[in-house]
Write a protein that holds these residues in place. Structure first.
Motif, mmCIF file in Angstrom:
data_model
loop_
_atom_site.group_PDB
_atom_site.id
_atom_site.type_symbol
_atom_site.label_atom_id
_atom_site.label_comp_id
_atom_site.label_asym_id
_atom_site.label_seq_id
_atom_site.Cartn_x
_atom_site.Cartn_y
_atom_site.Cartn_z
ATOM 1 N N MET A 230 101.500 50.309 38.811
ATOM 2 C CA MET A 230 99.993 50.578 38.603
ATOM 3 C C MET A 230 99.751 51.144 37.304
ATOM 4 O O MET A 230 100.780 51.883 36.828
ATOM 5 N N GLU B 101 94.517 53.537 37.702
ATOM 6 C CA GLU B 101 94.371 52.891 39.054
ATOM 7 C C GLU B 101 94.916 54.031 40.288
ATOM 8 O O GLU B 101 94.244 53.883 41.268
ATOM 9 N N ARG C 192 92.193 56.411 40.632
ATOM 10 C CA ARG C 192 90.900 55.964 41.391
ATOM 11 C C ARG C 192 91.255 55.641 42.923
ATOM 12 O O ARG C 192 90.137 56.176 43.741
#
Length: 209
Positions: free
Chosen positions: A62, A66, A69
């Protein structure tokens, strides 16, 4: 007293938040099918949030954004973890303030810092609490420290910046303050002082413990 103002970091300095943060990040990653130990996450958290996010990103494929998040989404759903001040923090804050000193916070943590301080009954010990984000660049940029010093007329020669990470130290030094690293396992540092227990601050600032 040698210092009449202290600019504190929050996570890992005033409050012992890293263990719970590592636990929650581990759970977040497990929910995505990836396995991490809390120890390996803690090792990176104590460098910076960016370091641990980058490590997770590298391990998972990732991006760091990301990872951040999904972690923030997990915290939003489950709530901020319970965390408490390090031993001796409330007494020192009260003693320093009673002696005429002023406490400030510059942290990367957002509004939840106020919830933690209020929950521990510590809000009244701080003249101002400010966070990095839209208003200030993240440490080691000294913008937040400079804001506090300029706004409240702090004398750099009588201001001590206390933090647990080297980025806290660099931000303090770039603002012209003296610096103190609080770490149980200090390595090479640019700090003016190194302490392994907050009780050592009494002598450092010129207060009797």
């Amino acid at each position: 007293m040698r210092y009449d103002s202290i600019i504190w970091d929050f996570d890992g300095t005033l409050f012992d938040t890293y263990p719970a943060m590592c636990r929650d990040l581990r759970r977040t990653m497990e929910g995505l099918g990836f396995s991490f130990t809390e120890a390996e996450l803690l090792e990176r958290f104590t460098v910076s949030r960016g370091a641990v996010l980058a490590y997770c990103a590298e391990r998972t494929g990732m991006t760091a954004e990301e990872v951040d998040r999904v972690y923030r989404a997990w915290v939003t759903e489950h709530g901020q973890p319970t965390a408490y001040p390090f031993p001796g923090v409330p007494d020192f804050l009260a003693r320093f303030q009673a002696a005429g000193g002023r406490n400030f916070v510059f942290t990367h943590r957002s509004g939840s810092v106020h919830d933690y301080l209020a929950g521990a009954g510590l809000t009244a010990y701080f003249t101002e609490v400010t966070s990095a984000g839209t208003a200030f660049a993240r440490k080691p940029d000294p913008a937040g420290n400079l804001y506090l010093m300029e706004t409240h007329g702090l004398d750099p020669r009588r201001t001590l910046a206390v933090g647990d990470r080297e980025l806290d130290i660099l931000a303090g030094k770039r603002a012209g303050a003296d610096t103190c690293l609080f770490s149980a396992a200090p390595g090479e540092t640019a700090a003016d002082y190194v302490i392994t227990d907050l009780s050592e601050l009494y002598a450092l600032v010129g207060l009797e413990e």
